[in-house]
Design an enzyme around this catalytic site. Sequence first.
Site, PDB file in Angstrom:
ATOM      1  CE  LYS A  32     -12.451   1.626   1.306  1.00  0.00           C
ATOM      2  NZ  LYS A  32     -11.830   2.607   2.169  1.00  0.00           N
TER       3      LYS A  32
ATOM      4  CD  GLU B 206      -3.300   0.081   2.060  1.00  0.00           C
ATOM      5  OE1 GLU B 206      -4.171  -0.794   1.908  1.00  0.00           O
ATOM      6  OE2 GLU B 206      -3.185   0.740   3.103  1.00  0.00           O
TER       7      GLU B 206
ATOM      8  CG  HIS C 263       7.578 -29.728  -0.705  1.00  0.00           C
ATOM      9  ND1 HIS C 263       8.123 -30.929  -1.071  1.00  0.00           N
ATOM     10  CD2 HIS C 263       8.366 -29.235   0.278  1.00  0.00           C
ATOM     11  CE1 HIS C 263       9.194 -31.162  -0.322  1.00  0.00           C
ATOM     12  NE2 HIS C 263       9.366 -30.151   0.501  1.00  0.00           N
TER      13      HIS C 263
HETATM   14  O1  PA5 Z   1      -3.364   1.473   5.842  1.00  0.00           O
HETATM   15  C1  PA5 Z   1      -4.492   1.907   5.680  1.00  0.00           C
HETATM   16  O2  PA5 Z   1      -4.771   3.112   5.849  1.00  0.00           O
HETATM   17  C2  PA5 Z   1      -5.653   1.008   5.321  1.00  0.00           C
HETATM   18  O3  PA5 Z   1      -5.271  -0.283   5.020  1.00  0.00           O
HETATM   19  C3  PA5 Z   1      -6.634   0.943   6.469  1.00  0.00           C
HETATM   20  O4  PA5 Z   1      -5.978   0.453   7.604  1.00  0.00           O
HETATM   21  C4  PA5 Z   1      -7.844   0.080   6.148  1.00  0.00           C
HETATM   22  O5  PA5 Z   1      -8.420   0.471   4.941  1.00  0.00           O
HETATM   23  C5  PA5 Z   1      -8.884   0.215   7.251  1.00  0.00           C
HETATM   24  O6  PA5 Z   1      -9.278   1.542   7.404  1.00  0.00           O
HETATM   25  P1  PA5 Z   1      -9.975   2.053   8.709  1.00  0.00           P
HETATM   26  O7  PA5 Z   1      -9.073   1.836   9.867  1.00  0.00           O
HETATM   27  O8  PA5 Z   1     -10.252   3.488   8.440  1.00  0.00           O
HETATM   28  O9  PA5 Z   1     -11.260   1.256   8.869  1.00  0.00           O
END
Ligand code: PA5
Length: 421
Positions: A411, A275, A296
């Site tokens: 989303k 990310e 394996h």
């Molecule tokens: O690293 C990030 O910002 C995302 O992966 C969030 O952790 C994830 O989308 C969850 O978001 P939130 O904590 O707002 O529910």
Amino acid sequence: MKFDIFDFEEKDNFDKYIKSASENISQLLKKTGKGNNFLGWLDLPFNYNKESLVDICKTAIKFQRFDIVIVIGIGGSYLGSKAVIEALKPQFGILKPEIIFAGHTLSEDYYSELIDYLKDKSFGLVIISKSGTTTEPAIAFRILLNELKKSVPKEKLAERVVTITDSSKGALKTISVNENYKSYIIPDDVGGRFSVLTPVGLLPIAIAGFDISALLNGAVDARQMCAKYNENNLAVYYAAFRNLMYKSGKKIELLINFNLRLNFIAEWWKQLFGESEGKELKGIFPASASFTTDLHSLGQYIQQGERHLFETAIVVENNSKLRIEIPFDENNLDELNYISLKNIEFINQKAREGTLKAHLDGGVPNCKISIEKLDEYNIGYLLYFFEFACAISGYMLEINPFDQPGVENYKKNMFELLGKK
Ligand code: PA5
């Protein structure tokens, strides 16, 4: 912690990358780089006062009286605590309280089986969402709160629920205030995937019975190591090696281990790097494998498939408390006497050495991160090391490692299809 790079072809270029990685430390520490309003994680290990830790531990103790604690969250709101708990908990049997994760899936099977499993058991809910609006955990919370209400009177519900969310905004914040739930804050300047050392990670880890002070101490020491401008800075070496690999066409990094306990550290690491770096049509694709299990399954590809891979091995030096020797057998029908009286850890080590050499010979360069043992201190050290190295790596790629604009696309489509107004 130790960091080793096995022999690789691009050595001549390496100094250039070390220099670039070191320059990016200044950018990070002086907070002058991209995304610099999301650098709260940098000083988190130092910022804990005793009272806030004691408060987390008190809440943890209250929740330890339940049979089950359900930690609801997705992405950065669950992977850190899951990774630490999986690395430390016994591999067989059930913790008391049992920690179950939810809100990280929309699998209906998962929830129907969970609801069934909760029957006649006491449970508490820890709901974590920085934005307070993420659909998956919000659905899980609504469903599980509904279950809780079946056995707990309304006036007692607040004793069973803790929320961890933004200081002022989001639906979860509104719910917390309205229902008077105990609530912890995720600092504004800490993004989800960098939040394991906030209450997001610390509360579930403390409920599971692990020492969060030792975890933070490990991170404090890692912070000191990572901020140095000298050859002892292992984050610089790791970031430099990754970027050198990427530039030489190795677009996929496999985080490998030889210990099943580390599998969820790899899941956490994948989110952290994926990310943070995967944007602007750039970024190393983070993948993982657990050996010897996956030798394996993936072993053939790694050895002889397309040459776009490099490996980072996490090695735990003092792996197991109990040595198990291969018994001598007079008949030797299984032909294992050549390793009789050798212990399993020794054989695992030889498997590791043999594998890394075979992969290197086959065109998969590799590096090794070694930690002394699997305990809270060393895990805290490792997590912080990865966060710091990820930030420098991202800056070397000239992207903002602290945003995640691409996560919104699915989303948007899902909301449209569901008719959200
Ligand atoms: O690293 C990030 O910002 C995302 O992966 C969030 O952790 C994830 O989308 C969850 O978001 P939130 O904590 O707002 O529910």
